[in-house]
Write an enzyme that holds these catalytic residues in place. Structure first.
Site, PDB file in Angstrom:
ATOM      1  N   HIS A  29       0.789  -1.236   0.000  1.00 21.10           N
ATOM      2  CA  HIS A  29       0.000   0.000   0.000  1.00 21.10           C
ATOM      3  C   HIS A  29       0.815   1.278   0.000  1.00 21.10           C
ATOM      4  CE1 HIS A  29      -4.198  -1.377   0.389  1.00 21.10           C
ATOM      5  NE2 HIS A  29      -3.639  -2.450   0.910  1.00 21.10           N
ATOM      6  N   LYS A  56      -9.428  13.689   3.816  1.00 19.17           N
ATOM      7  CA  LYS A  56      -8.539  12.527   3.859  1.00 19.17           C
ATOM      8  C   LYS A  56      -7.702  12.664   5.113  1.00 19.17           C
ATOM      9  CE  LYS A  56      -6.826  13.804  -0.251  1.00 19.17           C
ATOM     10  NZ  LYS A  56      -6.796  12.553  -0.991  1.00 19.17           N
ATOM     11  N   ARG A  57      -6.965  11.630   5.494  1.00 19.49           N
ATOM     12  CA  ARG A  57      -6.084  11.774   6.641  1.00 19.49           C
ATOM     13  C   ARG A  57      -5.156  12.978   6.440  1.00 19.49           C
ATOM     14  NH1 ARG A  57      -6.271   7.737  10.846  1.00 19.49           N
ATOM     15  NH2 ARG A  57      -4.419   8.808  11.586  1.00 19.49           N
ATOM     16  N   LYS A  63       0.167  14.403   1.627  1.00 17.83           N
ATOM     17  CA  LYS A  63      -1.111  14.716   0.977  1.00 17.83           C
ATOM     18  C   LYS A  63      -1.269  16.221   0.746  1.00 17.83           C
ATOM     19  CE  LYS A  63      -3.572  10.620   2.806  1.00 17.83           C
ATOM     20  NZ  LYS A  63      -4.282   9.998   1.663  1.00 17.83           N
ATOM     21  N   THR A 120      -8.523   6.566  -2.905  1.00 19.00           N
ATOM     22  CA  THR A 120      -9.854   6.094  -3.264  1.00 19.00           C
ATOM     23  C   THR A 120     -10.868   7.220  -3.080  1.00 19.00           C
ATOM     24  OG1 THR A 120     -10.047   5.191  -1.026  1.00 19.00           O
ATOM     25  CG2 THR A 120      -9.525   3.638  -2.796  1.00 19.00           C
ATOM     26  N   LYS A 162     -14.425   8.439  -5.207  1.00 13.84           N
ATOM     27  CA  LYS A 162     -15.749   8.765  -4.653  1.00 13.84           C
ATOM     28  C   LYS A 162     -16.225  10.124  -5.165  1.00 13.84           C
ATOM     29  CE  LYS A 162     -14.108   6.405  -0.545  1.00 13.84           C
ATOM     30  NZ  LYS A 162     -13.489   6.649   0.778  1.00 13.84           N
TER      31      LYS A 162
HETATM   32  C1  LIG Z   1     -12.272   6.962   1.172  1.00 15.08           C
HETATM   33  C2  LIG Z   1     -11.896   7.305   2.550  1.00 15.08           C
HETATM   34  C3  LIG Z   1     -10.562   7.552   2.877  1.00 15.08           C
HETATM   35  C4  LIG Z   1      -9.447   7.527   1.844  1.00 15.08           C
HETATM   36  O1  LIG Z   1      -9.328   8.816   1.271  1.00 15.08           O
HETATM   37  P1  LIG Z   1      -8.065   9.208   0.364  1.00 15.08           P
HETATM   38  O2  LIG Z   1      -8.427  10.551  -0.174  1.00 15.08           O
HETATM   39  O3  LIG Z   1      -7.963   8.184  -0.711  1.00 15.08           O
HETATM   40  O4  LIG Z   1      -6.887   9.249   1.264  1.00 15.08           O
HETATM   41  C5  LIG Z   1     -10.254   7.874   4.175  1.00 15.08           C
HETATM   42  N1  LIG Z   1     -11.205   7.954   5.115  1.00 15.08           N
HETATM   43  C6  LIG Z   1     -12.499   7.739   4.838  1.00 15.08           C
HETATM   44  C7  LIG Z   1     -13.511   7.873   5.923  1.00 15.08           C
HETATM   45  C8  LIG Z   1     -12.888   7.408   3.547  1.00 15.08           C
HETATM   46  O5  LIG Z   1     -14.180   7.175   3.285  1.00 15.08           O
END
Ligand SMILES: *Cc1c(COP(=O)(O)O)cnc(C)c1O
Length: 812
Positions: free
Chosen positions: A362, A553-554, A559, A661, A665
């Site tokens: 990952h 995101k985190r 990032k 991911t 979305k």
């Molecule tokens: C999809 C998702 C992530 C991953 O987000 P990235 O932008 O790909 O880092 C993290 N936390 C939650 C709650 C998510 O639904």
């Protein structure tokens, strides 16, 4: 086409009856005493009961058919809420809504009562949850194995701009989805020593005599496929102390001490480690990894033996996917059982093991890679360390034949990292012990082959493959965005729910004015809903006609939330100075948790909040720019944000984000992406075309070159006036009036040694943001681009990803 479900009136009556029955006889509550949570549980239990028959049937069928099974081992399953999802997958949406409203409740309000199962940090854990959904929907005989943490990811509060972590007690009110199996417990051994002996045939045998045993108790959560009658299982392990635990203390009469130790041992499944993409070598974490892995392997072998006599058939009947290296010790555990308990020869055991396991990597970031001190493994798992050394010995022999003189290469491929503290490299163990190694986007899988695992790729080219991540459209479009999914279904039918590429059938309507205006109206309605949520929770009014520009995101330096906030400051200054005459109003929405011990990420959260406070309180700019930090970002909050987003911020330093991911979305919900050529952004661009995405910044190769030739942030400050203006503002405590110099470390980092090269991409980013603004002014163009993004999101369904795993790796 009429795709509406026919309402089943008898189901409505049954649901009402079950609701009342469960409330009374399961929860012992009545109309007067029932809380909102009781009402949620009453409905959840009624739905759960409808899953059970199919669950038992599904498991019985797998049993009878003795089919090949997939086991997905993951330290994290970030599943969020289950009620709406289960109702959807059972096809009971209309019936539930009617039943609940006839009982005097509102279904959406009942949904809001459910606590998120926050058993994960971020992308890796959410991926596991999307995979469970896809595996069930595709009818794959799969089981997820993980840990039932008493405390999942912490609840984030923002106090005076700072992140404060609070325990999330998600289980205290009861979890209606799980079935505890107190009668089904497994023994997990820890510590002790190994003893060699010769058996009656003169063969050398090793016994592991542990001195600290813990029990693993199973909790099962049903995972329903979408309207296909399949219900798979997610089995989570919880630690229990053993009865005989510390008999000495009991015998010595120190009853309290004995109980204390008993209680301590149950801490293994107490809490999820909250650091995402950062390795912390805590002993308790290693215990967690072995605990759930050993329980799972024992369980898998037990089930295998119910139907199969010969262990050599193991790889034909079982595929085990390792979600990152966290369950890597499973490889050694299977070897140990096959050698020591099943009496197999090394070569046979090794053949079985390698052909059973597959490994998903990952990240290539060094700080995330697990390497455990040899001393720690040796103390906790003495027999496993011996097996690791034996695996390594044989492996090094093998590669020494191919590379007789290349000591550097051999050193880099060894399972053992030499140095002051000797360590076991878990990723190397996974590569050697698996038949498949995959990255999670095309770029990431290439980088694995050319950088991190270059030597392994040269040696084992056939093991390496790519499986670009995906998301389940059932949660992220159908459930989260009723408006948009309704419009799409009205137009093209509902086949997209299980075949996402069908979405491209909406393309012919992307020039249809009526369709476009309905598309816009739905987005606007979603934005109004989110605005109301923000008003309710933060008391900040936001304009639903402003562009919702979102980064959720985190919080992590790679990032680059800082890059986003620097742009927002620049935008603020431009509006204030009258440089932007007709600025497009923007609402920046930022959300995400930082690891509690990650100093810089926590400071970034404080910085975002301080900048937001200054900007939001400036009446001169308030109609043009607002910044909202939404606290406690989690799956259920994500479901509210993605459908209301216009712009998706995917701005990591190229080469750092393995896939992402969140980007998928957004795309699925019709948001446009501004992003670097990183992770799956590249594949998103390939799908939608350059004209439907905003790409900026250095490419991976350019980042690597710049790093090699020496990145000097000051070069960029010198040639970008607005950058020096921003830095001066921060240094002058413009965003920290009463907290002098707290942001010094941020500036210091940016200006002197920023690994993530924020300034190098700054200008290109700002320019691209201007293009974004310009495009947004052209409503028609924007809407068409939005439609194209949704229409071309088919590739990013986790159904597609899982089909690839099933075909290429699992052979099911
Ligand atoms: C999809 C998702 C992530 C991953 O987000 P990235 O932008 O790909 O880092 C993290 N936390 C939650 C709650 C998510 O639904």
């Amino acid at each position: 086409m009429d795709t509406r479900n026919i309402m089943d009136e008898s189901q409505v009556a049954e649901l009402k009856k079950d609701f009342m029955y469960n409330r009374k006889y399961t929860l012992a509550k009545d109309h007067y005493t029932a809380t909102n949570y009781d009402n949620f549980q009453s409905l959840a239990l009624s739905i759960r009961n409808r899953l059970i028959a199919r669950w038992i049937l599904t498991q019985q069928r797998y049993h009878d058919e003795n089919c090949k099974r997939v086991y997905y081992l993951s330290m994290e399953f970030l599943i969020g809420r289950l009620l709406a999802n289960n109702i959807m997958n059972m096809g009971l949406e209309k019936e539930s809504e009617k039943a609940v409203s006839e009982l005097g409740f509102n279904l959406e309000e009942i949904y809001e009562q459910e606590r998120d199962a926050g058993l994960g940090n971020g992308g890796l854990g959410r991926l596991a949850a999307c995979f469970l959904d896809s595996m069930a929907t595709l009818g794959i005989p799969a089981t997820g194995y993980g840990i039932r943490y008493d405390y999942g990811i912490f609840r984030q509060e923002i106090i005076n701009g700072f992140q404060v972590e609070r325990p999330e007690e998600w289980l205290v009110l009861g979890n209606p989805w799980e079935f505890g199996r107190p009668e089904y417990i497994l023994k997990i051994k820890f510590y002790g020593k190994t003893i060699q002996r010769t058996d009656k045939n003169g063969k050398l045998k090793v016994d592991w005599v542990s001195n600290d045993n813990i029990l693993a108790m199973a909790y099962d959560i049903p995972v329903a496929g979408y309207k296909n009658g399949v219900v798979n299982n997610l089995r989570l392990w919880s630690a229990r102390s053993t009865e005989e635990f510390d008999l000495e203390y009991f015998n010595d009469g120190d009853y309290i001490k004995a109980c204390e130790k008993k209680i301590m041992s149950e801490n293994i499944s107490r809490v999820l480690y909250p650091s995402d993409s950062i390795f912390k070598g805590m002993e308790l974490r290693l215990k967690q990894e072995y605990f759930f892995t050993s329980a799972s392997i024992q369980d898998i072998i037990r089930r295998f033996k119910m139907h199969n006599a010969d262990l050599r058939a193991f790889p034909e009947k079982i595929a085990i996917q390792l979600n990152d290296t966290h369950p890597a010790i499973a490889i050694v555990e299977l070897m140990r059982i096959l050698l020591d308990e099943e009496d197999l020869e090394w070569d046979t055991a090794w053949f079985i093991t390698v052909n059973t396991f597959a490994y998903t990597n990952h990240t290539i970031m060094p700080e995330a890679l697990e390497s455990w001190p040899v001393s720690l493994i040796g103390a906790l798992l003495p027999r496993h360390l011996e097996i690791i050394y034996e695996i390594n010995k044989r492996f090094l022999n093998e590669i020494s034949i191919k590379y007789p003189k290349d000591h550097d290469k051999i050193k880099s491929m060894s399972l053992i990292e030499e140095g002051e503290i000797k360590k076991v490299r878990m990723s190397n163990l996974c590569i050697i012990g698996s038949h498949s190694v995959n990255g999670v986007s095309a770029l990431h899988s290439e980088l694995l082959k050319t950088t991190l695992f270059k030597n392994f790729y040269e040696f084992y080219p056939e093991k390496f493959n790519n499986k670009t991540n995906g998301i389940t459209q059932r949660l992220w479009l159908k459930n989260a965005n009723h408006g948009l999914s309704g419009l799409i279904t009205e137009l093209i039918g509902d086949s997209w729910i299980t075949e996402l590429s069908e979405l491209k059938k909406i393309i012919p309507n992307s020039d249809n004015e009526l369709f476009k205006s309905r598309w816009r109206d739905i987005k606007r309605q979603n934005k109004i809903t989110l605005s109301e949520f923000i008003w309710k929770h933060k008391g900040i009014p936001i304009d639903p006609d402003s562009m919702f520009d979102v980064q959720i995101k985190r919080i992590h330096e790679y990032k680059r939330q800082l890059l986003f906030i620097l742009f927002l400051i620049a935008q603020y200054l431009k509006i204030k100075n009258g440089v932007l005459k007709n600025a497009v109003p923007r609402t920046a929405i930022i959300g995400g948790k930082s690891a509690p011990g990650y100093y810089m990420a926590k400071l970034i959260i404080k910085f975002i909040n301080n900048v937001a406070a200054v900007i939001n309180n400036d009446p001169e700019t308030s109609s043009k720019l607002r910044i909202i930090f939404l606290e406690n970002y989690r799956v259920s909050l994500a479901e509210k944000i993605f459908p209301a987003s216009d712009l998706s911020e995917q701005i990591s330093t190229a080469g750092r984000e393995a896939s992402g991911t969140g980007n998928m979305k957004f795309m699925l919900n019709g948001a446009l992406t501004i992003g670097t050529l990183d992770g799956a952004n590249i594949e998103i661009m390939e799908e939608v075309g350059q004209e439907n995405i905003f790409i900026f910044g250095l490419k991976t190769e350019e980042v690597l070159n710049l790093k090699k030739n020496g990145y000097n942030p000051k070069d960029y400050i010198a040639k970008t006036p607005i950058l020096s203006e921003i830095i001066d503002l921060i240094n002058d405590n413009f965003f920290s009036r009463f907290e002098t110099d707290i942001f010094k470390p941020i500036v210091n980092n940016l200006v002197n040694h920023d690994e993530y090269m924020i300034f190098a991409d700054f200008e290109s980013y700002i320019k691209t943001q201007d293009i974004v603004s310009e495009t947004y002014l052209d409503k028609n163009k924007w809407t068409k681009m939005s439609i194209m993004n949704t229409a071309l999101a088919g590739k990013f369904s986790s159904d597609r990803t899982i089909r690839e795993y099933a075909k290429d790796i699992w052979k099911v």
